[in-house]
Design a protein around this motif. Sequence first.
Motif, short mmCIF file in Angstrom:
data_model
loop_
_atom_site.label_atom_id
_atom_site.label_comp_id
_atom_site.label_asym_id
_atom_site.label_seq_id
_atom_site.Cartn_x
_atom_site.Cartn_y
_atom_site.Cartn_z
N ASP A 130 0.17 -1.21 -0.07
CA ASP A 130 -0.25 0.16 0.43
C ASP A 130 0.77 1.14 0.19
O ASP A 130 1.87 0.92 0.30
CB ASP A 130 -0.66 0.25 1.62
CG ASP A 130 -1.92 1.32 0.73
OD1 ASP A 130 -2.53 1.77 -0.13
OD2 ASP A 130 -3.16 0.68 1.95
N PHE A 131 0.72 2.44 0.14
CA PHE A 131 1.44 3.47 -0.21
C PHE A 131 0.99 4.51 1.05
O PHE A 131 2.06 5.25 1.57
CB PHE A 131 0.29 4.64 -1.45
CG PHE A 131 0.60 3.94 -2.78
CD1 PHE A 131 1.26 4.73 -3.29
CD2 PHE A 131 -0.46 3.81 -3.60
CE1 PHE A 131 1.64 3.91 -4.78
CE2 PHE A 131 -0.55 3.58 -4.41
CZ PHE A 131 0.36 3.77 -5.89
N CYS A 132 0.14 4.29 1.84
CA CYS A 132 -0.78 4.90 3.03
C CYS A 132 0.62 4.10 4.08
O CYS A 132 0.93 5.85 4.75
CB CYS A 132 -1.80 4.95 3.72
SG CYS A 132 -1.97 2.36 4.39
N TRP A 133 1.87 4.03 3.27
CA TRP A 133 2.35 3.44 5.51
C TRP A 133 3.66 4.13 4.23
O TRP A 133 4.65 5.04 5.03
CB TRP A 133 3.34 1.85 5.55
CG TRP A 133 1.81 1.94 6.22
CD1 TRP A 133 1.12 1.87 6.99
CD2 TRP A 133 1.00 0.06 5.23
NE1 TRP A 133 -0.12 1.40 7.34
CE2 TRP A 133 0.21 0.59 6.54
CE3 TRP A 133 0.96 -0.41 4.34
CZ2 TRP A 133 -0.75 -0.24 6.00
CZ3 TRP A 133 0.10 -1.90 4.35
CH2 TRP A 133 -1.18 -1.43 5.21
N TYR A 134 3.50 4.90 2.88
CA TYR A 134 5.01 5.66 2.87
C TYR A 134 5.05 6.43 2.98
O TYR A 134 6.04 7.78 3.17
CB TYR A 134 5.33 5.12 1.49
CG TYR A 134 6.46 5.46 0.66
CD1 TYR A 134 7.45 4.20 1.13
CD2 TYR A 134 6.75 6.48 0.17
CE1 TYR A 134 8.60 4.99 0.51
CE2 TYR A 134 7.55 7.03 -1.13
CZ TYR A 134 9.33 5.75 -0.48
OH TYR A 134 10.47 6.64 -1.01
N THR A 135 3.67 7.74 3.35
CA THR A 135 4.12 8.98 2.84
C THR A 135 2.55 9.43 4.14
O THR A 135 2.13 8.72 3.93
CB THR A 135 3.74 9.70 1.53
OG1 THR A 135 3.67 11.26 1.26
CG2 THR A 135 2.05 9.47 1.15
N LYS A 166 -5.06 -5.78 4.43
CA LYS A 166 -4.10 -4.57 4.63
C LYS A 166 -4.65 -4.33 6.07
O LYS A 166 -4.24 -3.64 5.95
CB LYS A 166 -4.43 -3.79 3.41
CG LYS A 166 -3.75 -4.27 2.43
CD LYS A 166 -4.05 -2.79 1.21
CE LYS A 166 -5.56 -2.40 0.80
NZ LYS A 166 -5.35 -1.84 -0.37
N MET A 167 -5.86 -4.12 6.47
CA MET A 167 -6.64 -3.48 7.25
C MET A 167 -6.10 -4.91 8.74
O MET A 167 -6.58 -4.34 9.45
CB MET A 167 -7.98 -3.70 7.40
CG MET A 167 -9.06 -3.14 6.75
SD MET A 167 -8.83 -1.36 6.75
CE MET A 167 -7.55 -0.64 5.34
#
Length: 271
Positions: A130-135, A166-167
Amino acid sequence: MTNINEFDVFYISYDEPKKEEFWADLLNKVPWAKRVDGVKGFDNAHKACATASETNHFITIDGDNIINENLFDEEIEINNTNKNCVFSWAGKNIVNGLVYGNGGIKLWNREFVLSMKTHENSNDQAHQVDFCWYTNYIQMNNVYSSVHVNQSEYHAFRAGFREGVKMTLLSGIKPEKNVLLSNQIFWKNYNRLVIWCSVGSDVEYGLWSIYGARLGLYMLMCSDWNYTQIRDYDWMDYFFQNSIKSKIKSDENLIREINLLEEKLKEDLHV
């Protein structure tokens, strides 16, 4: 303040059954929209948008989204503090009613996307699915799209399966099995996980979404399966056709498998 309609808009489609219909709908609302279609890999597809963007920031709309054009009446302030953040407008999932960032509209910084390394291009475990943990994400208040994950049995299953994984992750990492998930997972994600695993049976292909979420959760927590495979749609397609559809031939089979997973999850994870 900058009006949203000053940014390039990209429609990212891949194999969605209604992608042409939704693309036509988007063009009626946003005639300047551009399209990235059929690019393999989440990171690669977003880099294709960034490469083609003529504005410093650009908007992405997923191939299963129908947007509300009122988005383009919005204004946004971009400054040195937030310029590399992702601005995220929640989408409403039409299967289970969830409203959060999954599948929603995003505003990205072009240079940031060109340099980021996520999913298939990631060089560490935390950023592979996922993208959410990168930025840093900035969650915006309004909802400007509906997310149609149930365009086929497979697509409903895939959406549920991926979110079931993912959740459950903790900043991209698998939690401990011997500790209650509700004591480990961010409470909003835990609530979303429960809804993915239980809501939608009254909607077309909704049972497939529920089954996918339960199976994704079970395989993540109760096996040594490599969960990063959820980023690979070729693997997902092969898995569905050869391991899922080969044994589930009817709605009765599907309901039985859903109920069996409920018992396994209660026994093995106490959820």
